[in-house]
Design an enzyme around this catalytic site. Structure first.
Site, PDB file in Angstrom:
ATOM      1  N   GLU A 221      48.943  41.099  45.865  1.00 46.60           N
ATOM      2  CA  GLU A 221      49.312  39.703  46.130  1.00 46.60           C
ATOM      3  C   GLU A 221      50.781  39.421  45.824  1.00 46.60           C
ATOM      4  O   GLU A 221      51.410  38.584  46.478  1.00 46.60           O
ATOM      5  CB  GLU A 221      48.419  38.756  45.317  1.00 46.60           C
ATOM      6  CG  GLU A 221      47.023  38.555  45.884  1.00 46.60           C
ATOM      7  CD  GLU A 221      46.029  39.595  45.432  1.00 46.60           C
ATOM      8  OE1 GLU A 221      44.819  39.369  45.604  1.00 46.60           O
ATOM      9  OE2 GLU A 221      46.457  40.657  44.918  1.00 46.60           O
TER      10      GLU A 221
ATOM     11  N   GLU B 212      38.781  41.717  43.093  1.00 46.28           N
ATOM     12  CA  GLU B 212      38.191  40.620  42.319  1.00 46.28           C
ATOM     13  C   GLU B 212      36.681  40.546  42.547  1.00 46.28           C
ATOM     14  O   GLU B 212      35.920  40.252  41.614  1.00 46.28           O
ATOM     15  CB  GLU B 212      38.860  39.312  42.705  1.00 46.28           C
ATOM     16  CG  GLU B 212      40.317  39.238  42.264  1.00 46.28           C
ATOM     17  CD  GLU B 212      41.045  38.008  42.769  1.00 46.28           C
ATOM     18  OE1 GLU B 212      42.020  37.596  42.117  1.00 46.28           O
ATOM     19  OE2 GLU B 212      40.639  37.456  43.809  1.00 46.28           O
TER      20      GLU B 212
END
Length: 260
Positions: free
Chosen positions: A131, A111
């Protein structure tokens, strides 16, 4: 305890190195420092381009420091100005940022890289959003990645957590260039120097237009530009640099950009 963020400044270029052995994971304190560094970069009129990279040869950044979280570093804590990693929510970042991904880049680290404008990768770099395997959501990546690469590839990464090597990341288009690990930072500096020599007011206008138009209809976005409703566009159209660009073209010379 050494400083987790190291900076190097040369002319209008700022190199920011995330250096937290063993893996360059980001805890709350580090995120806050990164936010301050990038806010200072944004606000310094002498700085034109930033490079973000990781210390060492194995990790760019794996994202959130889960060990720190286990010790009470709240996942929903105050990440500082700019949000996690200092970049992805930093308002008014109208200067080019290059990510030099020197190794493993996953979770919040991916990210962070996606928050840059240009991504260069070492040939041994790898990318993932794992994740899903820890029962949480890659929130920023869920917003950004399906807009950057084919939807089905982005969803596969988000839903399965599978890893991509540098070649596949390049093939799907979220890595601009691949270089050997030994050449990566030099190539990033080469690109930064090229951008440093360009027109900063135009860069600012490009970045603001891209952000503003992301969720707008074409004609609505064009109207805001032509009516000079965007601050950076209005500044550009009233600037010495715009006149300098026209004069330099007419005189057959390189323009001298002053950022005003």
């Amino acid at each position: 305890m050494t400083d987790p963020i190291k900076t190097r400044r040369e002319g209008g270029i700022l190199e920011v190195t995330l250096d937290r052995p063993k893996a360059n994971a980001i805890d709350l304190a580090t995120s806050r420092i990164m936010g301050e560094v990038f806010a200072d970069f944004r606000d310094d009129p002498e700085l034109r381009v930033a490079i973000i990279t990781g210390g060492g040869e194995k990790f760019f950044c794996p994202g959130w420091d889960l060990k720190a979280a286990a010790d009470g570093d709240a996942v929903d804590g105050n990440y500082g100005v700019g949000g996690f990693g200092g970049l992805q929510e930093l308002r008014g970042m109208n200067k080019p940022v290059i990510a030099a991904v020197n190794g493993i880049c996953c979770g919040g680290g991916l990210e962070l890289a996606l928050s840059a404008d240009i991504i260069l990768a070492a040939d041994h770099a790898s990318f993932a959003l794992p994740e899903i395997r820890s029962g949480t959501v890659a929130d920023a990546a869920s917003i950004k990645l399906p807009k950057r690469i084919p939807y089905h590839i982005a969803m596969e990464m988000l839903l399965t957590g599978r890893w991509l090597d540098a070649e596949e990341a390049h093939r799907w288009g979220f890595v601009n260039q691949i270089h050997s690990g030994g050449d990566l930072l030099e190539k990033a500096w080469d690109m930064a120097r090229m951008l440093e020599s360009g027109p900063p007011l135009v860069y600012a206008a490009i970045k603001e237009v891209v952000r503003d138009a992301e969720d707008s209809k074409f004609q609505d976005a064009m109207s805001r530009i032509t009516q000079r409703q965007l601050e950076s566009v209005d500044k550009l159209y009233s600037s010495e640099d715009q006149l300098e660009g026209a004069r330099a073209f007419a005189e057959g010379r390189d323009p001298v950009w002053k950022g005003r």
